[in-house]
Enzyme design. Structure first.
Site, PDB file in Angstrom:
ATOM      1  N   LEU A  48      -4.242   1.870   3.652  1.00 11.93           N
ATOM      2  CA  LEU A  48      -2.806   1.649   3.578  1.00 11.93           C
ATOM      3  C   LEU A  48      -2.625   0.296   2.905  1.00 11.93           C
ATOM      4  O   LEU A  48      -3.333  -0.664   3.250  1.00 11.93           O
ATOM      5  CB  LEU A  48      -2.166   1.620   4.972  1.00 11.93           C
ATOM      6  N   ASP A  49      -1.695   0.193   1.958  1.00 13.04           N
ATOM      7  CA  ASP A  49      -1.538  -1.108   1.305  1.00 13.04           C
ATOM      8  C   ASP A  49      -0.972  -2.125   2.290  1.00 13.04           C
ATOM      9  O   ASP A  49      -0.479  -1.788   3.365  1.00 13.04           O
ATOM     10  CB  ASP A  49      -0.678  -0.987   0.037  1.00 13.04           C
ATOM     11  N   GLY A  50      -1.064  -3.386   1.915  1.00 12.68           N
ATOM     12  CA  GLY A  50      -0.702  -4.455   2.836  1.00 12.68           C
ATOM     13  C   GLY A  50       0.716  -4.374   3.357  1.00 12.68           C
ATOM     14  O   GLY A  50       0.990  -4.774   4.493  1.00 12.68           O
ATOM     15  N   ASP A  51       1.641  -3.872   2.542  1.00 11.41           N
ATOM     16  CA  ASP A  51       3.049  -3.801   2.947  1.00 11.41           C
ATOM     17  C   ASP A  51       3.377  -2.552   3.748  1.00 11.41           C
ATOM     18  O   ASP A  51       4.506  -2.388   4.200  1.00 11.41           O
ATOM     19  CB  ASP A  51       3.955  -3.857   1.712  1.00 11.41           C
ATOM     20  N   THR A  52       2.403  -1.658   3.908  1.00 12.75           N
ATOM     21  CA  THR A  52       2.626  -0.414   4.644  1.00 12.75           C
ATOM     22  C   THR A  52       1.970  -0.491   6.014  1.00 12.75           C
ATOM     23  O   THR A  52       0.828  -0.933   6.135  1.00 12.75           O
ATOM     24  CB  THR A  52       2.052   0.794   3.866  1.00 12.75           C
TER      25      THR A  52
END
Length: 260
Positions: A102-106
């Site tokens: 999951l990307d950092g903002d998710t």
């Protein structure tokens, strides 16, 4: 070891109940229904399922669910010094790895395991494990936009469509935000954000609520829990079905000689 002893040790049921399951034809060993009470198996090599759901016999394998917070990168050691998954795994007895990213903002559901074969199946795009996300986006999402997402849109790296798209609610003054739920199989990088941006609704917040048969439920942000017996069984069933599918594909070319 006797089948009923192995399954009782695995927590399926008592030996007497397991014997009843055998008589009823509810148990399979290596894909074949077993009805003989004296059946012996090798827990290290044989595969057992009850009512079509795989049973975990290898007690060295561990499976955990993490509700990854926003701002944490999906890595066991980030070379740039950003917050990573070690904060949540250092307290575990076993060394585990994340399945996919999951990307950092998710934020949301991330599976952690030391089962390499299962991790490969769940993370590989060809197996198409279903994932569901809830996104807060800018603007008022219309039924026409949802239909467009389901029918398919064109991105820089090719076409993509959602399996399901649903509006949950509008928010804010003059309904300037929308909460939508998207379900898709793709594992492409930042795919949900790119899809929603392409239809004019940039993502403000994004949470992954489900991954295959796993659901985040009420697990709080930053919390880790071990999967239940039922959840482990569902994951192992997917892994075994994928392995069987691969075996069938390997044999298929001989049957298709001379075709195009």
């Amino acid at each position: 070891m006797r089948l009923q002893k192995v399954l009782a040790a695995a927590g399926v049921a008592s030996r007497r109940v397991v014997e009843q399951y055998i008589v009823e034809g509810r148990i399979e060993v290596n894909g074949e229904i077993v009805t003989e009470l004296g059946r012996r198996i090798d827990p290290e090599h044989d595969q057992v399922s009850v009512d079509g759901v795989a049973v975990q016999l290898d007690t060295d394998k561990r499976y955990y669910m993490l509700n990854k917070p926003r701002g944490v990168v999906s890595s066991m050691r980030d070379e740039q010094g950003r917050p990573d998954l070690r904060e949540f795994t250092d307290g575990l007895e076993e060394r585990v790895y994340n399945v996919g990213r999951l990307d950092g903002d998710t934020s949301g559901l991330l599976l952690l395991t030391n089962d390499g074969e299962l991790a490969h199946v769940l993370a590989h795009p060809s197996f198409g494990v279903e994932k569901t996300y809830v996104a807060k986006v800018r603007g008022r999402v219309t039924p026409q936009t949802l239909q467009k997402l389901k029918q398919g849109i064109e991105l820089d790296d090719g076409p993509i469509r959602a399996d399901r798209a649903k509006l949950l609610q509008h928010q804010g003054d003059q309904q300037r935000y929308s909460i939508v739920e998207l379900t898709l199989h793709s594992g492409r990088n930042r795919i949900v954000r790119r899809m929603l941006d392409a239809v004019g609704h940039p993502v403000v917040e994004l949470v992954r609520r489900s991954f295959g048969p796993l659901h985040l439920g009420t697990l709080r942000s930053g919390a880790v829990r071990e999967l239940t017996k039922s959840e482990r069984g569902l994951l192992l069933t997917i892994s075994r079905e994928a392995a069987a599918s691969r075996s069938g594909s390997d044999a298929a070319p001989d049957d298709r000689k001379g075709t195009k």
